[in-house]
Write a protein that holds these residues in place. Structure first.
Motif, PDB file in Angstrom:
ATOM      1  N   SER A 146       0.849  -1.189   0.000  1.00 13.76           N
ATOM      2  CA  SER A 146       0.000   0.000   0.000  1.00 13.76           C
ATOM      3  C   SER A 146       0.890   1.245   0.000  1.00 13.76           C
ATOM      4  O   SER A 146       2.098   1.174   0.216  1.00 13.76           O
ATOM      5  N   TRP A 147       0.285   2.403  -0.217  1.00 13.82           N
ATOM      6  CA  TRP A 147       1.058   3.638  -0.300  1.00 13.82           C
ATOM      7  C   TRP A 147       1.700   3.983   1.031  1.00 13.82           C
ATOM      8  O   TRP A 147       2.807   4.500   1.066  1.00 13.82           O
ATOM      9  N   TRP A 148       1.045   3.708   2.139  1.00 12.41           N
ATOM     10  CA  TRP A 148       1.606   4.069   3.445  1.00 12.41           C
ATOM     11  C   TRP A 148       2.775   3.159   3.821  1.00 12.41           C
ATOM     12  O   TRP A 148       3.730   3.594   4.448  1.00 12.41           O
ATOM     13  N   LEU A 149       2.733   1.856   3.404  1.00 18.54           N
ATOM     14  CA  LEU A 149       3.851   0.941   3.684  1.00 18.54           C
ATOM     15  C   LEU A 149       5.091   1.365   2.892  1.00 18.54           C
ATOM     16  O   LEU A 149       6.212   1.392   3.421  1.00 18.54           O
ATOM     17  N   THR A 150       4.875   1.714   1.641  1.00 21.96           N
ATOM     18  CA  THR A 150       5.988   2.165   0.796  1.00 21.96           C
ATOM     19  C   THR A 150       6.548   3.492   1.314  1.00 21.96           C
ATOM     20  O   THR A 150       7.769   3.687   1.351  1.00 21.96           O
ATOM     21  N   THR A 151       5.676   4.390   1.724  1.00 23.15           N
ATOM     22  CA  THR A 151       6.128   5.691   2.229  1.00 23.15           C
ATOM     23  C   THR A 151       6.930   5.529   3.513  1.00 23.15           C
ATOM     24  O   THR A 151       7.981   6.168   3.682  1.00 23.15           O
ATOM     25  N   ILE A 152       6.484   4.679   4.399  1.00 21.25           N
ATOM     26  CA  ILE A 152       7.215   4.458   5.658  1.00 21.25           C
ATOM     27  C   ILE A 152       8.578   3.812   5.381  1.00 21.25           C
ATOM     28  O   ILE A 152       9.599   4.206   5.950  1.00 21.25           O
ATOM     29  N   GLY A 153       8.619   2.808   4.490  1.00 23.89           N
ATOM     30  CA  GLY A 153       9.881   2.114   4.210  1.00 23.89           C
ATOM     31  C   GLY A 153      10.896   3.001   3.532  1.00 23.89           C
ATOM     32  O   GLY A 153      12.036   3.158   4.004  1.00 23.89           O
ATOM     33  N   ILE A 154      10.510   3.599   2.405  1.00 23.84           N
ATOM     34  CA  ILE A 154      11.465   4.421   1.655  1.00 23.84           C
ATOM     35  C   ILE A 154      11.702   5.752   2.357  1.00 23.84           C
ATOM     36  O   ILE A 154      12.853   6.213   2.474  1.00 23.84           O
ATOM     37  N   GLY A 155      10.642   6.380   2.848  1.00 23.59           N
ATOM     38  CA  GLY A 155      10.797   7.663   3.538  1.00 23.59           C
ATOM     39  C   GLY A 155      11.585   7.531   4.822  1.00 23.59           C
ATOM     40  O   GLY A 155      12.385   8.409   5.169  1.00 23.59           O
ATOM     41  N   GLY A 156      11.384   6.435   5.548  1.00 21.73           N
ATOM     42  CA  GLY A 156      12.157   6.225   6.774  1.00 21.73           C
ATOM     43  C   GLY A 156      13.634   6.072   6.482  1.00 21.73           C
ATOM     44  O   GLY A 156      14.483   6.642   7.175  1.00 21.73           O
ATOM     45  N   PHE A 157      13.960   5.319   5.437  1.00 24.73           N
ATOM     46  CA  PHE A 157      15.370   5.139   5.077  1.00 24.73           C
ATOM     47  C   PHE A 157      15.995   6.470   4.677  1.00 24.73           C
ATOM     48  O   PHE A 157      17.070   6.833   5.177  1.00 24.73           O
ATOM     49  N   LEU A 158      15.347   7.196   3.782  1.00 24.16           N
ATOM     50  CA  LEU A 158      15.912   8.462   3.310  1.00 24.16           C
ATOM     51  C   LEU A 158      15.995   9.494   4.433  1.00 24.16           C
ATOM     52  O   LEU A 158      16.992  10.218   4.554  1.00 24.16           O
ATOM     53  N   GLY A 159      14.955   9.576   5.280  1.00 24.83           N
ATOM     54  CA  GLY A 159      14.983  10.530   6.379  1.00 24.83           C
ATOM     55  C   GLY A 159      16.041  10.209   7.414  1.00 24.83           C
ATOM     56  O   GLY A 159      16.754  11.087   7.899  1.00 24.83           O
ATOM     57  N   GLY A 160      16.183   8.933   7.759  1.00 23.04           N
ATOM     58  CA  GLY A 160      17.216   8.537   8.716  1.00 23.04           C
ATOM     59  C   GLY A 160      18.615   8.766   8.179  1.00 23.04           C
ATOM     60  O   GLY A 160      19.510   9.226   8.895  1.00 23.04           O
TER      61      GLY A 160
END
Length: 184
Positions: A146-160
């Motif tokens: 889903s869009w929220w799973l992808t956003t958390i995975g990729i966004g979490g990596f890039l933000g961290g």
């Protein structure tokens, strides 16, 4: 140009009467196997390392004179059995060699403790490692992407990752000359 086999067949051999006997040639080779052929006239014989100091030109026609050079060239040092550099044993240590409080070995001091990580760095590492792990688990377990799973995975990596890079220390505080070498 190179000669081809078809060109050779049309020509006649130069010697009509002489035939090459291959069997006789092989018998001569086998009979002479192991024999050293004589040196051609006028050639110089092989000189050993000890004879290199002699400057006379010797040929096969002359008998070489037995001359010993002043000092052998090359050569290696030979030792009698049991008397060589590898047979050397170090002398046994005496009681005077060591101090009373020294046991003869080095014990390094305790390393300083690692600096405590702050909460921001801990969450940044959690996002850098947790984002890809979350996406991998979703693929392995067959979850719907889903869009929220992808956003958390990729966004979490890039933000961290961005957080860790921005918080890196710069070495601007050390205004000392870097070319001083090792400081003990």
């Amino acid at each position: 140009m190179a000669e081809h086999d078809s060109d050779r067949e049309d020509r006649e051999p130069d010697d009509q009467g002489a035939r090459f006997d291959e069997d006789a040639a092989w018998e001569a080779i086998v009979a002479g196997y192991g024999d050293e052929p004589p040196d051609p006239p006028g050639s110089k014989p092989f000189k050993s390392v000890e004879d290199l100091a002699l400057l006379e030109a010797e040929t096969n026609d002359e008998e070489p004179e037995e001359k010993q050079p002043a000092a052998p060239l090359g050569g290696s040092v030979t030792f009698a059995p049991g008397v060589g550099p590898r047979d050397y044993t170090a002398p046994e240590p005496s009681d005077d060699d060591l101090d009373e409080d020294d046991e003869g070995h080095f014990v390094p001091p305790e390393p300083p403790p690692l600096p405590a990580a702050d909460t921001t760095a801990k969450f940044a590492w959690l996002a850098v490692l947790g984002g890809p792990i979350l996406l991998l688990l979703a693929v392995l377990l067959g979850w719907e992407m889903s869009w929220w799973l992808t956003t958390i995975g990729i966004g979490g990596f890039l933000g961290g990752f961005a957080t860790l890079v921005m918080r890196m220390r710069t070495d601007d505080e050390d205004d000392q000359d870097p070319g001083r070498g090792a400081v003990v």
